[in-house]
Design a protein around this motif. Sequence first.
Motif, short mmCIF file in Angstrom:
data_model
loop_
_atom_site.label_atom_id
_atom_site.label_comp_id
_atom_site.label_asym_id
_atom_site.label_seq_id
_atom_site.Cartn_x
_atom_site.Cartn_y
_atom_site.Cartn_z
N THR A 130 -14.10 0.32 -0.21
CA THR A 130 -13.86 0.36 1.40
C THR A 130 -15.05 -0.45 2.17
OG1 THR A 130 -14.55 2.55 1.91
CG2 THR A 130 -12.24 2.23 1.03
N LEU A 138 -7.02 0.17 5.85
CA LEU A 138 -7.56 1.38 5.36
C LEU A 138 -6.53 2.42 6.07
CD1 LEU A 138 -11.33 1.21 5.74
CD2 LEU A 138 -9.82 0.89 3.59
N LEU A 273 -8.93 8.30 2.25
CA LEU A 273 -8.06 7.19 2.70
C LEU A 273 -6.64 7.76 3.10
CD1 LEU A 273 -8.79 4.61 -0.24
CD2 LEU A 273 -9.77 4.68 2.02
#
Length: 278
Positions: A130, A138, A273
């Motif tokens: 990420t 995200l 997430l």
Amino acid sequence: MSSTTEQAGIGVELKRWRRIRRLSQLDLAALADTTQRHVSFIESGRSRPGRPIVIRLSEALGLSLRERNDLLTAAGYLPAFTESSLDEEALRPVRTALDEILRGHLPYPALVLAPYGRVVTANEAVEVFTEGAAPELLTPPVNLLRLMLHPDGMARRVGNLGEWGRHVVENLRARARRSPDPGLDGFVAELAAYLPRVPAGPGHLGFSVPLRLASADGELRLITLLTSFATATDVTLAELHLEAFLPADEETAERLRLRAARRRSEGAVWRPLPERLS
């Protein structure tokens, strides 16, 4: 549902799946321990199959649990396999086991994925994926494949995007051929559009190619291990798989260990997430 509709439904669906699997009526009959005549009568609507033969036919066709349920429904029967929510108490042991596996895989990244790359849960090491990604990628429900191949996600850090990305897309295409789904076809087209056109040269390694990912700590070379519930009798569990990333060399292993140590020393709070399993 009327008897006629039921017969037409199962006949159309059986013929569709048989053609997808490239089986003749005789081939399918042999696999399902029945006769070609019986298969022909079912497909034409001249015979209403019993529940046991529908189950045998779905097994012979290699259908997923969800697809087997659908075939039973088309024949006018109740589904054979339950579809539970991961929040249900009955699946608490599964949630606990998955969380233990994710923690045990540290300091390497690992995720639990639903069909087509939707992230169900992950360990904190996935922050390496990420890093620098656009916030909209995200936002739950996060899709790992889109995150990895999107130009505003991980793609700009992948040193072998054309070759590695093709491996990801071809896996999805193979799944789409086995279980046709217009939604999946659109998703495959989207992901393929993100990739540069790179012809497969003499050095092409196919599915064995590792992911080469730039990070703040240097390049990481990662290979993937996929694990699924091979004996699941619940649709939800059967559709989950664990995607665990392993270092392809000692330099990568050391860099991931250093990242984990830094997270601990900085007291970084892991914000998953999606919503976690537990």
